[in-house]
Design a protein around this motif. Structure first.
Motif, PDB file in Angstrom:
ATOM      1  N   UNK A   1     -25.150  15.640 -16.142  1.00 34.57           N
ATOM      2  CA  UNK A   1     -26.601  15.653 -16.178  1.00 34.57           C
ATOM      3  C   UNK A   1     -27.045  15.856 -17.629  1.00 34.57           C
ATOM      4  N   UNK A   2     -28.072  15.116 -18.023  1.00 34.02           N
ATOM      5  CA  UNK A   2     -28.632  15.250 -19.373  1.00 34.02           C
ATOM      6  C   UNK A   2     -29.886  16.111 -19.307  1.00 34.02           C
ATOM      7  N   UNK A   3     -30.028  16.990 -20.290  1.00 33.04           N
ATOM      8  CA  UNK A   3     -31.141  17.930 -20.303  1.00 33.04           C
ATOM      9  C   UNK A   3     -31.913  17.799 -21.612  1.00 33.04           C
ATOM     10  N   UNK A   4     -33.219  17.809 -21.510  1.00 32.54           N
ATOM     11  CA  UNK A   4     -34.087  17.694 -22.669  1.00 32.54           C
ATOM     12  C   UNK A   4     -35.111  18.813 -22.628  1.00 32.54           C
ATOM     13  N   UNK A  19     -42.043  26.636 -21.940  1.00 31.50           N
ATOM     14  CA  UNK A  19     -40.949  25.733 -22.239  1.00 31.50           C
ATOM     15  C   UNK A  19     -40.657  24.858 -21.031  1.00 31.50           C
ATOM     16  N   UNK A  20     -40.275  23.635 -21.311  1.00 32.34           N
ATOM     17  CA  UNK A  20     -39.987  22.684 -20.257  1.00 32.34           C
ATOM     18  C   UNK A  20     -38.613  22.067 -20.486  1.00 32.34           C
ATOM     19  N   UNK A  21     -37.931  21.765 -19.423  1.00 30.56           N
ATOM     20  CA  UNK A  21     -36.628  21.109 -19.504  1.00 30.56           C
ATOM     21  C   UNK A  21     -36.589  20.032 -18.426  1.00 30.56           C
ATOM     22  N   UNK A  22     -36.386  18.813 -18.866  1.00 36.67           N
ATOM     23  CA  UNK A  22     -36.318  17.691 -17.938  1.00 36.67           C
ATOM     24  C   UNK A  22     -34.875  17.221 -17.818  1.00 36.67           C
ATOM     25  N   UNK A  23     -34.437  17.025 -16.602  1.00 34.33           N
ATOM     26  CA  UNK A  23     -33.063  16.607 -16.338  1.00 34.33           C
ATOM     27  C   UNK A  23     -33.023  15.153 -15.898  1.00 34.33           C
ATOM     28  N   UNK A  24     -31.900  14.523 -16.194  1.00 33.11           N
ATOM     29  CA  UNK A  24     -31.693  13.145 -15.756  1.00 33.11           C
ATOM     30  C   UNK A  24     -30.214  12.921 -15.548  1.00 33.11           C
ATOM     31  N   UNK A  25     -29.907  11.899 -14.813  1.00 33.36           N
ATOM     32  CA  UNK A  25     -28.533  11.478 -14.674  1.00 33.36           C
ATOM     33  C   UNK A  25     -27.872  11.826 -13.369  1.00 33.36           C
ATOM     34  N   UNK A  67     -41.884  36.951 -18.414  1.00 30.48           N
ATOM     35  CA  UNK A  67     -41.506  35.547 -18.289  1.00 30.48           C
ATOM     36  C   UNK A  67     -41.353  35.151 -16.839  1.00 30.48           C
ATOM     37  N   UNK A  68     -41.585  33.874 -16.575  1.00 31.15           N
ATOM     38  CA  UNK A  68     -41.428  33.332 -15.230  1.00 31.15           C
ATOM     39  C   UNK A  68     -40.711  31.996 -15.320  1.00 31.15           C
ATOM     40  N   UNK A  69     -39.634  31.880 -14.567  1.00 27.99           N
ATOM     41  CA  UNK A  69     -38.925  30.614 -14.484  1.00 27.99           C
ATOM     42  C   UNK A  69     -39.304  29.944 -13.171  1.00 27.99           C
ATOM     43  N   UNK A  70     -39.484  28.638 -13.224  1.00 31.31           N
ATOM     44  CA  UNK A  70     -39.834  27.890 -12.021  1.00 31.31           C
ATOM     45  C   UNK A  70     -39.249  26.488 -12.144  1.00 31.31           C
ATOM     46  N   UNK A  71     -39.248  25.777 -11.047  1.00 29.65           N
ATOM     47  CA  UNK A  71     -38.722  24.423 -11.075  1.00 29.65           C
ATOM     48  C   UNK A  71     -39.492  23.531 -10.115  1.00 29.65           C
ATOM     49  N   UNK A  72     -39.475  22.252 -10.426  1.00 27.37           N
ATOM     50  CA  UNK A  72     -40.056  21.227  -9.570  1.00 27.37           C
ATOM     51  C   UNK A  72     -38.973  20.179  -9.380  1.00 27.37           C
ATOM     52  N   UNK A  73     -38.319  20.215  -8.250  1.00 25.25           N
ATOM     53  CA  UNK A  73     -37.205  19.300  -8.019  1.00 25.25           C
ATOM     54  C   UNK A  73     -37.669  17.847  -7.902  1.00 25.25           C
ATOM     55  N   UNK A  74     -38.886  17.646  -7.500  1.00 28.02           N
ATOM     56  CA  UNK A  74     -39.406  16.277  -7.415  1.00 28.02           C
ATOM     57  C   UNK A  74     -39.595  15.668  -8.801  1.00 28.02           C
ATOM     58  N   UNK A  75     -39.797  16.523  -9.808  1.00 32.44           N
ATOM     59  CA  UNK A  75     -39.996  16.063 -11.173  1.00 32.44           C
ATOM     60  C   UNK A  75     -38.793  16.338 -12.074  1.00 32.44           C
ATOM     61  N   UNK A  76     -37.720  16.842 -11.478  1.00 28.74           N
ATOM     62  CA  UNK A  76     -36.499  17.137 -12.244  1.00 28.74           C
ATOM     63  C   UNK A  76     -36.782  18.041 -13.438  1.00 28.74           C
ATOM     64  N   UNK A  77     -37.609  19.034 -13.219  1.00 24.41           N
ATOM     65  CA  UNK A  77     -38.084  19.867 -14.318  1.00 24.41           C
ATOM     66  C   UNK A  77     -37.932  21.342 -13.998  1.00 24.41           C
ATOM     67  N   UNK A  78     -37.524  22.094 -15.016  1.00 24.77           N
ATOM     68  CA  UNK A  78     -37.527  23.549 -14.936  1.00 24.77           C
ATOM     69  C   UNK A  78     -38.391  24.068 -16.084  1.00 24.77           C
ATOM     70  N   UNK A 113     -25.797  21.350 -21.124  1.00 19.66           N
ATOM     71  CA  UNK A 113     -26.738  22.031 -22.016  1.00 19.66           C
ATOM     72  C   UNK A 113     -27.694  21.030 -22.651  1.00 19.66           C
ATOM     73  N   UNK A 114     -28.937  21.477 -22.799  1.00 17.00           N
ATOM     74  CA  UNK A 114     -29.892  20.707 -23.569  1.00 17.00           C
ATOM     75  C   UNK A 114     -29.744  21.002 -25.051  1.00 17.00           C
ATOM     76  N   UNK A 115     -30.552  20.355 -25.861  1.00 14.06           N
ATOM     77  CA  UNK A 115     -30.403  20.428 -27.316  1.00 14.06           C
ATOM     78  C   UNK A 115     -31.098  21.641 -27.923  1.00 14.06           C
ATOM     79  N   UNK A 116     -31.950  22.306 -27.190  1.00 10.81           N
ATOM     80  CA  UNK A 116     -32.626  23.494 -27.706  1.00 10.81           C
ATOM     81  C   UNK A 116     -33.997  23.184 -28.264  1.00 10.81           C
ATOM     82  N   UNK A 117     -34.876  24.168 -28.143  1.00  8.27           N
ATOM     83  CA  UNK A 117     -36.210  24.075 -28.707  1.00  8.27           C
ATOM     84  C   UNK A 117     -36.522  25.401 -29.388  1.00  8.27           C
TER      85      UNK A 117
END
Length: 123
Positions: A1-4, A19-25, A67-78, A113-117
């Motif tokens: 999986x690729x993470x951005x 912060x946002x992280x989008x997954x693909x693959x 801090x609050x972590x959340x995710x939207x599986x329909x949008x592949x986003x955390x 792992x994503x590339x970091x922000x």
């Protein structure tokens, strides 16, 4: 999986960032998602994790309550919403993914792992 990862920036102490992280693959909903951070000269450390269904979250003591972590599986986003930012929150923030039965907090337990922000908190 690729993470951005994205959403970092310069913010004053006491401010907020999301912060946002989008997954693909691969199927995003199969993965627990974590956020980690690495400050200059320090080791990468755990920040927060959410399980694949979004039903379980866990936070480092240093960010708990701010801090609050959340995710939207329909949008592949955390997401990681960070409030009341402190100078010591300055770091590069990374999102990471792993498959497993229980959430984990160690860097070595994550496969992707994503590339970091960069988040910079100023006084």
């Amino acid at each position: 999986v690729q993470l951005q990862a994205s959403g970092g920036g310069l913010v004053q102490a006491g401010g907020s960032l999301r912060l946002s992280c989008v997954a693909s693959g691969r199927t995003f909903s199969n993965y627990d998602m974590g956020w980690f951070r690495q400050a200059p000269g320090k080791e990468r450390e755990f920040v927060a994790v959410i399980n694949r269904r979004g039903s379980t979250t866990y936070y480092a003591d240093s960010v708990k309550g701010r801090s609050t972590i959340s995710r939207d599986n329909a949008k592949n986003t955390v997401l990681l919403q960070m409030n009341s930012l402190k100078l010591e929150d300055t770091a590069v923030y990374f999102c990471a993914a792993r498959q497993g039965l229980v959430v984990r907090t160690s860097t070595w337990e994550y496969d992707y792992w994503g590339q970091g922000t960069l988040v910079t908190v100023s006084s």
